[in-house]
Design an enzyme around this catalytic site. Structure first.
Site, PDB file in Angstrom:
ATOM      1  N   TYR A  69       0.844  -1.210   0.000  1.00 52.97           N
ATOM      2  CA  TYR A  69       0.000   0.000   0.000  1.00 52.97           C
ATOM      3  C   TYR A  69       0.875   1.254   0.000  1.00 52.97           C
ATOM      4  O   TYR A  69       0.589   2.221  -0.687  1.00 52.97           O
ATOM      5  CB  TYR A  69      -0.891  -0.002   1.247  1.00 52.97           C
ATOM      6  CG  TYR A  69      -1.977   1.049   1.201  1.00 52.97           C
ATOM      7  CD1 TYR A  69      -3.259   0.722   0.752  1.00 52.97           C
ATOM      8  CD2 TYR A  69      -1.724   2.358   1.584  1.00 52.97           C
ATOM      9  CE1 TYR A  69      -4.259   1.678   0.689  1.00 52.97           C
ATOM     10  CE2 TYR A  69      -2.716   3.316   1.534  1.00 52.97           C
ATOM     11  CZ  TYR A  69      -3.988   2.979   1.086  1.00 52.97           C
ATOM     12  OH  TYR A  69      -4.969   3.925   1.018  1.00 52.97           O
ATOM     13  N   PHE A 121      -9.383  19.989 -24.788  1.00 52.84           N
ATOM     14  CA  PHE A 121      -9.731  18.569 -24.792  1.00 52.84           C
ATOM     15  C   PHE A 121     -10.928  18.409 -23.867  1.00 52.84           C
ATOM     16  O   PHE A 121     -11.045  19.124 -22.869  1.00 52.84           O
ATOM     17  CB  PHE A 121      -8.578  17.640 -24.397  1.00 52.84           C
ATOM     18  CG  PHE A 121      -8.990  16.210 -24.580  1.00 52.84           C
ATOM     19  CD1 PHE A 121      -9.147  15.694 -25.863  1.00 52.84           C
ATOM     20  CD2 PHE A 121      -9.314  15.407 -23.500  1.00 52.84           C
ATOM     21  CE1 PHE A 121      -9.625  14.397 -26.052  1.00 52.84           C
ATOM     22  CE2 PHE A 121      -9.783  14.115 -23.688  1.00 52.84           C
ATOM     23  CZ  PHE A 121      -9.941  13.612 -24.968  1.00 52.84           C
ATOM     24  N   THR A 122     -11.798  17.476 -24.207  1.00 50.45           N
ATOM     25  CA  THR A 122     -13.093  17.367 -23.529  1.00 50.45           C
ATOM     26  C   THR A 122     -12.955  17.281 -22.008  1.00 50.45           C
ATOM     27  O   THR A 122     -13.531  18.099 -21.278  1.00 50.45           O
ATOM     28  CB  THR A 122     -13.840  16.131 -24.055  1.00 50.45           C
ATOM     29  OG1 THR A 122     -12.973  14.996 -23.935  1.00 50.45           O
ATOM     30  CG2 THR A 122     -14.254  16.308 -25.513  1.00 50.45           C
ATOM     31  N   ASP A 211      -0.077  19.344 -21.678  1.00 48.62           N
ATOM     32  CA  ASP A 211      -0.731  18.045 -21.780  1.00 48.62           C
ATOM     33  C   ASP A 211       0.205  17.226 -22.654  1.00 48.62           C
ATOM     34  O   ASP A 211       0.266  17.397 -23.866  1.00 48.62           O
ATOM     35  CB  ASP A 211      -2.129  18.151 -22.394  1.00 48.62           C
ATOM     36  CG  ASP A 211      -2.833  16.797 -22.372  1.00 48.62           C
ATOM     37  OD1 ASP A 211      -2.140  15.786 -22.597  1.00 48.62           O
ATOM     38  OD2 ASP A 211      -4.050  16.746 -22.133  1.00 48.62           O
ATOM     39  N   LYS A 254      -2.042   6.300 -23.763  1.00 49.29           N
ATOM     40  CA  LYS A 254      -1.671   6.531 -25.157  1.00 49.29           C
ATOM     41  C   LYS A 254      -0.198   6.198 -25.361  1.00 49.29           C
ATOM     42  O   LYS A 254       0.149   5.042 -25.508  1.00 49.29           O
ATOM     43  CB  LYS A 254      -1.981   7.986 -25.548  1.00 49.29           C
ATOM     44  CG  LYS A 254      -3.461   8.260 -25.784  1.00 49.29           C
ATOM     45  CD  LYS A 254      -4.238   8.485 -24.525  1.00 49.29           C
ATOM     46  CE  LYS A 254      -5.594   9.088 -24.755  1.00 49.29           C
ATOM     47  NZ  LYS A 254      -6.375   9.159 -23.497  1.00 49.29           N
ATOM     48  N   ARG A 378     -15.884  13.713 -33.551  1.00 51.20           N
ATOM     49  CA  ARG A 378     -15.170  14.812 -32.910  1.00 51.20           C
ATOM     50  C   ARG A 378     -15.659  16.096 -33.573  1.00 51.20           C
ATOM     51  O   ARG A 378     -15.017  16.661 -34.432  1.00 51.20           O
ATOM     52  CB  ARG A 378     -13.648  14.684 -33.081  1.00 51.20           C
ATOM     53  CG  ARG A 378     -13.038  13.502 -32.371  1.00 51.20           C
ATOM     54  CD  ARG A 378     -12.621  13.724 -30.926  1.00 51.20           C
ATOM     55  NE  ARG A 378     -13.660  13.660 -29.933  1.00 51.20           N
ATOM     56  CZ  ARG A 378     -13.447  13.316 -28.663  1.00 51.20           C
ATOM     57  NH1 ARG A 378     -12.250  12.970 -28.254  1.00 51.20           N
ATOM     58  NH2 ARG A 378     -14.412  13.331 -27.788  1.00 51.20           N
ATOM     59  N   PHE A 441     -20.918  13.441 -25.490  1.00 49.45           N
ATOM     60  CA  PHE A 441     -20.592  12.547 -26.606  1.00 49.45           C
ATOM     61  C   PHE A 441     -20.465  11.089 -26.180  1.00 49.45           C
ATOM     62  O   PHE A 441     -20.725  10.181 -26.959  1.00 49.45           O
ATOM     63  CB  PHE A 441     -19.302  13.006 -27.311  1.00 49.45           C
ATOM     64  CG  PHE A 441     -18.081  12.936 -26.435  1.00 49.45           C
ATOM     65  CD1 PHE A 441     -17.781  13.974 -25.565  1.00 49.45           C
ATOM     66  CD2 PHE A 441     -17.241  11.839 -26.473  1.00 49.45           C
ATOM     67  CE1 PHE A 441     -16.657  13.913 -24.739  1.00 49.45           C
ATOM     68  CE2 PHE A 441     -16.124  11.764 -25.658  1.00 49.45           C
ATOM     69  CZ  PHE A 441     -15.830  12.806 -24.789  1.00 49.45           C
TER      70      PHE A 441
END
Ligand code: F0G
Length: 461
Positions: A69, A121-122, A211, A254, A378, A441
């Site tokens: 932990y 970005f969303t 980002d 990604k 998009r 979306f």
């Protein structure tokens, strides 16, 4: 044809279900490709997020996962990997990118404060807005022009940013710049531009956060398009770009090739301390932050592989290959082709539909119906909260998972999409029947305004 720098060791079977079952699946999904079951999908180009193939080295590393932990060895290996490639001092693991965005917004954004960013970005925008922040677009105009051949559509408009900083510096929470700008088509920024943004932020003493979710591909574009970087190792370009910011948000699903995980990396001690205080509330203890020890091992190894130029170059070449096939067939796409996807311009593909009939959503449904290929909208559904009209980009994203599909799959996809061109007028618009309040979306439902692509598509495999 792009030749992969890897070979296949484990396979996952896929199959194309018949056209009438695809239509039934779409109806059940509310004509939203997010609602489809993956077993009903043949080639899944919904997203590059969490869909990559792990390497044998990642799988082997997972055996070393330390599930303690607190004080987990796996955390310290992850921390070392982030520091080595990106150079940031504090490494905060999160369950995925939006976990990092949430913490960052909580420590930096207050009601009425501004977040200047290249497009949006969303999830990044949603977290800032949930805290009362105001998203301000400082992208260059070329970012919103699908036909502009500008090599760095991820650049920030420096004059626009300078105006905001000069006029409203006290209200600016942080400046955000996204690598391989997703909503513009995966478009990179230049080192020169990031240097200038960094200098402006320093001058005005405003935090600058990248980002860096797709920083590896961005660094490859820098090597290709900024001559001074052509011969530099990819890792050193990545490191140089990262060093220009005070911190970064990563969705590791990604570039880092993992199914789950994210990182908030910060240099500032105070900021990191505050983020860690919130981390224990929302994600987990700082030594695992919402993922397992074995996930941190796969992530540490994935970070190293993300700077392997052979992988990154092949990936970008796959996108370009699909783009070439589509362009040759006359399909209107965003140019230049960006990092992780080919974006089809639905406004030009379906010129008979007004944007308020959701052309990109309709085209994504048609692509699935035609050949079992799953893409993503998009456009107005992703970009708007609901007060139509909106005149921004209206795109369908054909997104490539990393190290997963072959050139044959991509040729098939191009055939499916191009096959719709002569029948474009048989694709009607959609009507929204359900729109969630947040990030609509993902779960919105639709109905066709007229019979959809009749007769049944002919393609079978
Ligand atoms: N930032 C960027 C640039 C992204 O593309 C994503 C996710 C996130 C942050 C959020 O990360 O999903 O791990 O919470 N993009 C995915 C996509 C969902 O399909 O483009 P997450």
């Amino acid at each position: 044809m792009p030749v992969p720098p890897y070979k296949i060791k484990v396979v996952e079977p896929i199959r194309l279900i018949p056209p009438e079952r695809r239509r039934a699946a779409l109806e059940e999904a509310g004509w939203n490709t997010f609602g489809l079951r993956s077993e009903d999908v043949f080639v899944d180009l919904l997203t590059d997020s969490g869909t990559s193939a792990l390497s044998q080295e990642q799988r082997a590393a997972m055996e070393l996962g330390d599930e303690a932990y607190a004080g987990s060895r796996s955390f310290f290996r992850l921390e070392a990997a982030v520091r080595e490639l990106y150079g940031y001092r504090h490494v905060i693991p999160t369950h995925q990118g939006r976990g990092a965005e949430h913490l960052l917004s909580r420590v930096l954004v207050g009601p009425g404060e501004l977040v200047p960013s290249n497009l949006y970005f969303t999830t990044s925008r949603a977290h800032a807005e949930l805290l009362g922040g105001i998203w301000v677009d400082v992208s260059i105009p070329e970012a919103s022009d699908p036909s502009s051949l500008h090599p760095f559509k991820g650049n920030i408009d420096l004059a626009k940013l300078a105006r905001i900083l000069e006029r409203d510096r006290e209200r600016v929470a942080f400046v955000r710049q996204e690598a391989c700008l997703n909503m513009a088509g995966g478009q990179p920024f230049s080192t020169e531009n990031v240097q200038a943004v960094s200098a402006l932020c320093r001058e005005h003493e405003v935090p600058f956060v990248l980002d860096a979710t797709r920083l590896a591909e961005n660094a490859l574009f820098v090597k290709e398009r900024e001559p001074a970087y052509a011969d530099r190792p990819l890792a050193s370009v990545i490191g140089e770009l990262a060093a220009l910011a005070d911190g970064a948000v990563f969705s590791s699903k990604k570039d880092h090739f993992v199914p789950i995980g994210g990182v908030l990396a910060l240099n500032g001690d105070d900021l990191a301390r505050r983020a860690k205080e919130l981390l224990v509330l929302y994600e987990g203890f700082p030594h695992y932050g919402g993922i397992a020890g074995h996930d941190m091992e796969a992530l540490a190894q994935g970070i190293r592989e993300s700077a392997d130029e052979a992988y990154v170059r092949h990936y970008v070449e796959q996108s370009r290959y699909l783009g070439r096939l589509l362009e040759r067939a006359g399909v209107p796409i965003v140019v230049p082709v960006g990092a992780h996807a080919v974006f089809v311009d639905a406004k030009r593909f379906l010129p008979h539909l007004p944007q308020t009939d959701f052309p990109a959503q309709a085209l994504a449904a048609a692509i699935y119906l035609e050949g079992g290929v799953r893409a993503m909208e998009r456009g107005i559904v992703s970009g708007q909260h609901g007060d139509e009209p909106y005149d921004g980009l209206e795109l369908v994203r054909l997104t490539l998972p990393r190290r997963v599909y072959t050139a044959e799959h991509l040729a098939y996809v191009a055939e499916v999409v191009a096959g719709l061109l002569p029948r474009a007028e048989e694709i009607p618009g959609l009507r929204l029947t359900y729109a969630p309040e947040e990030l609509r979306f993902f779960q919105a439902r639709f109905e066709p305004l007229a019979p959809f692509l009749q007769p049944e598509p002919a393609l079978t495999v």
